[in-house]
Design a protein around this motif. Structure first.
Motif, PDB file in Angstrom:
ATOM      1  N   ILE A   1       0.839  -1.190   0.000  1.00 20.66           N
ATOM      2  CA  ILE A   1       0.000   0.000   0.000  1.00 20.66           C
ATOM      3  C   ILE A   1       0.884   1.255   0.000  1.00 20.66           C
TER       4      ILE A   1
ATOM      5  N   ALA B   1       2.687   2.430  -2.437  1.00 20.25           N
ATOM      6  CA  ALA B   1       3.835   2.413  -3.353  1.00 20.25           C
ATOM      7  C   ALA B   1       3.499   3.107  -4.674  1.00 20.25           C
ATOM      8  N   GLY B   2       2.189   3.295  -4.934  1.00 22.95           N
ATOM      9  CA  GLY B   2       1.806   4.023  -6.142  1.00 22.95           C
ATOM     10  C   GLY B   2       1.043   3.192  -7.160  1.00 22.95           C
TER      11      GLY B   2
ATOM     12  N   LYS C   1       8.414   6.097  -7.795  1.00 23.98           N
ATOM     13  CA  LYS C   1       8.764   7.222  -6.907  1.00 23.98           C
ATOM     14  C   LYS C   1      10.239   7.587  -6.991  1.00 23.98           C
TER      15      LYS C   1
ATOM     16  N   ARG D   1      11.305  10.963  -5.603  1.00 20.71           N
ATOM     17  CA  ARG D   1      11.219  11.290  -4.167  1.00 20.71           C
ATOM     18  C   ARG D   1      12.612  11.358  -3.544  1.00 20.71           C
TER      19      ARG D   1
ATOM     20  N   PHE E   1       3.921   9.331 -10.696  1.00 20.40           N
ATOM     21  CA  PHE E   1       3.383  10.647 -10.367  1.00 20.40           C
ATOM     22  C   PHE E   1       3.749  11.658 -11.448  1.00 20.40           C
TER      23      PHE E   1
HETATM   24  P1  GDP Z   1      -1.304   2.792  -3.689  1.00 20.79           P
HETATM   25  O1  GDP Z   1      -1.706   2.706  -2.255  1.00 20.79           O
HETATM   26  O2  GDP Z   1      -0.167   1.859  -3.988  1.00 20.79           O
HETATM   27  O3  GDP Z   1      -2.425   2.662  -4.664  1.00 20.79           O
HETATM   28  O4  GDP Z   1      -0.614   4.227  -3.852  1.00 20.79           O
HETATM   29  P2  GDP Z   1      -1.159   5.565  -4.540  1.00 20.79           P
HETATM   30  O5  GDP Z   1      -1.104   5.471  -6.009  1.00 20.79           O
HETATM   31  O6  GDP Z   1      -2.437   5.952  -3.912  1.00 20.79           O
HETATM   32  O7  GDP Z   1       0.001   6.565  -4.106  1.00 20.79           O
HETATM   33  C1  GDP Z   1       0.267   6.868  -2.760  1.00 20.79           C
HETATM   34  C2  GDP Z   1       0.805   8.283  -2.668  1.00 20.79           C
HETATM   35  O8  GDP Z   1       2.069   8.348  -3.322  1.00 20.79           O
HETATM   36  C3  GDP Z   1      -0.082   9.288  -3.345  1.00 20.79           C
HETATM   37  O9  GDP Z   1      -0.049  10.491  -2.572  1.00 20.79           O
HETATM   38  C4  GDP Z   1       0.588   9.526  -4.688  1.00 20.79           C
HETATM   39  O10 GDP Z   1       0.348  10.817  -5.215  1.00 20.79           O
HETATM   40  C5  GDP Z   1       2.039   9.345  -4.348  1.00 20.79           C
HETATM   41  N1  GDP Z   1       2.810   8.830  -5.475  1.00 20.79           N
HETATM   42  C6  GDP Z   1       2.515   7.774  -6.292  1.00 20.79           C
HETATM   43  N2  GDP Z   1       3.478   7.603  -7.212  1.00 20.79           N
HETATM   44  C7  GDP Z   1       4.407   8.558  -6.972  1.00 20.79           C
HETATM   45  C8  GDP Z   1       5.647   8.913  -7.605  1.00 20.79           C
HETATM   46  O11 GDP Z   1       6.099   8.303  -8.575  1.00 20.79           O
HETATM   47  N3  GDP Z   1       6.303   9.969  -7.062  1.00 20.79           N
HETATM   48  C9  GDP Z   1       5.849  10.666  -5.987  1.00 20.79           C
HETATM   49  N4  GDP Z   1       6.564  11.686  -5.541  1.00 20.79           N
HETATM   50  N5  GDP Z   1       4.689  10.368  -5.391  1.00 20.79           N
HETATM   51  C10 GDP Z   1       3.973   9.329  -5.877  1.00 20.79           C
END
Ligand code: GDP
Length: 422
Positions: A16, A18-19, A146, A149, A274
């Motif tokens: 969870i 990770a994106g 990410k 980041r 992102f």
């Molecule tokens: P999930 O729980 O794996 O579905 O994760 P989400 O897609 O909801 O992402 C979790 C958080 O990480 C969100 O606030 C996204 O905007 C952020 N996020 C996802 N991918 C990236 C990325 O490549 N870079 C950065 N900086 N943030 C990301």
């Protein structure tokens, strides 16, 4: 009849946060809205997309969503060789509580993008999903997300995948720039830099020479990649010793594909969903390296009356056999039973036998979920995934088949109440 070699049934598995959602959104947005094949669906502009999605509120939480991808391309632009690939992206829930659901989806997919956070690396849920993918022998590509980041470290995650998950993780890329300055990757196959174009939101990319300060490192990792895959490909091994410069890009791709499909290696890529850097490149890798339904073993089942083993090949001419893997309620269509068709052909409006209940049921409609619409389809064939409307009684794990050729596909025996509609 669709060319099954152009079909990919895959999932995106991640801990969870990770994106996974962001990555799935990017995929659907680009494949569904401004697809490289050049179709623009329903006149919807990219900016409306999230709004529409909110209204419909279904696609991303759907058990399987379908889209198309153009491959191969030249830096993202179509060529005369470009073909339309058909993707079914199967949801693999990221929360530990949903382990049983993850297990169900593993059962019906042919490949996986294992998504990691470049900052957090291998996390507990990544390990759980990894073990499940091992159990079902699912080939994987690693995508380290990410990269923009602070604290992002691609090679640290590659090392963790090796140490903590026991996989032969092999980088296909090296990041150019880090954190805020993450610009692109060095492609260790073409030995060129890739810089994704902001103007097309990462759909296309520019090639640049490898930055001078990365040349030595890139050569070392290229060597590592060729060595790793040559171990599984005699012809490549020979060239590697005789004249490594004679190794073509296609030979490397083919060797990676073979080693990935037989679970010998996990090709590793990186990006930032992102910022939409690298998602499209990862989809190209799905076409290149993950198996199609004809690349996997034919499914085994048993004859429900004799217990004798039966095999169903991924061929539309075989008797129909399918497995229901998720029952959902959709606000627009009602109860949907998502199923994978392993063999045969089924027309909407026809009858199937549910082996468990022993009842014949009529499937009034077969639906496919796309990014911005749900489409009824006239029929489904071997290798494909869709949702059936019209079942009176069905539960996860039920086999649906041709009544004249009954079969029980391996069942996971996951206890779940029977859903009956009055
Ligand atoms: P999930 O729980 O794996 O579905 O994760 P989400 O897609 O909801 O992402 C979790 C958080 O990480 C969100 O606030 C996204 O905007 C952020 N996020 C996802 N991918 C990236 C990325 O490549 N870079 C950065 N900086 N943030 C990301």
């Amino acid at each position: 009849m669709a060319d099954l070699r152009l079909q990919r049934n895959f999932g995106i598995a991640a801990h969870i946060d990770a994106g996974k959602t962001t990555t799935t959104e990017r995929i659907l947005r680009y494949t569904g809205m401004i697809h490289r094949i050049g179709e623009v669906h329903e006149g919807a502009a990219t900016t409306d997309w999230m709004e529409q999605e909110k209204e419909r509120g279904i696609t991303i939480t759907s058990a399987a969503v379908s889209c198309q991808w153009a491959f191969p391309t030249d830096k993202g632009t179509q060529t005369p060789d470009t073909k339309k690939y058909y993707f079914n992206i199967i949801d693999t829930p990221g929360h530990v509580d949903f382990t049983v659901e993850v297990e169900r989806s593993m059962r019906v997919l042919d490949g996986l993008i294992a998504l990691f956070s470049a900052v957090d690396g291998v996390e507990p849920q990544s390990e759980t999903v990894w073990r499940q993918a091992n159990r079902y022998s699912v080939p994987r590509i690693g995508f380290v997300n990410k990269m923009d980041r602070s604290g992002a470290d691609f090679l640290m995650v590659v090392a963790q995948v090796k140490e903590m998950l026991g996989a032969k993780a092999v980088p296909l890329q090296l990041p150019i720039g880090a954190e805020d300055n993450f610009k692109g990757v060095v492609d260790l196959i073409t030995m060129k830099g890739i810089i994704w174009d902001d103007a097309t939101e990462g759909m296309t990319y520019k090639e640049i020479p490898i930055p001078a300060d990365m040349q030595a490192e890139a050569e070392e990792w290229r060597q590592n990649l060729i060595e790793a895959v040559a171990e599984y490909d005699d012809k490549l091994l020979e060239k590697f010793f005789d004249d490594p410069t004679s190794i073509s890009e296609n030979e490397v791709h083919e060797a990676i594909r073979k080693a990935c499909i037989d679970l010998s290696i996990v090709p590793m890529m990186c990006g930032s969903s992102f910022k939409n850097k690298g998602v499209q490149t990862a989809l190209d890798a799905v076409c290149r390296y993950l198996p199609s339904p004809v690349d996997i073993e034919a499914i085994k089942g048993t004859d429900p009356s004799t217990g004798e083993e039966l095999v169903r090949k991924p061929d539309p001419k075989e008797p129909f056999a399918a497995l229901a893997f998720k029952i959902m309620t959709d606000p627009f269509v009602g109860r949907l039973a998502f199923f994978r068709c392993y063999s045969g052909h089924l027309d909407a409006g026809s009858y199937v036998l549910n082996v468990r209940s022993g009842k014949k049921e009529r499937i009034s409609r077969i639906m496919k979920m796309f990014a911005n619409k749900q489409n009824p389809i006239d029929f489904i064939e071997a290798g494909d995934i869709a949702a059936a409307v019209g079942f009176k009684e069905i539960k996860t794990g039920d086999t649906l088949c041709d009544e004249n050729h009954p079969i029980t596909l391996e069942n996971m025996f996951i206890p779940e109440p029977v859903i009956a509609i009055a």
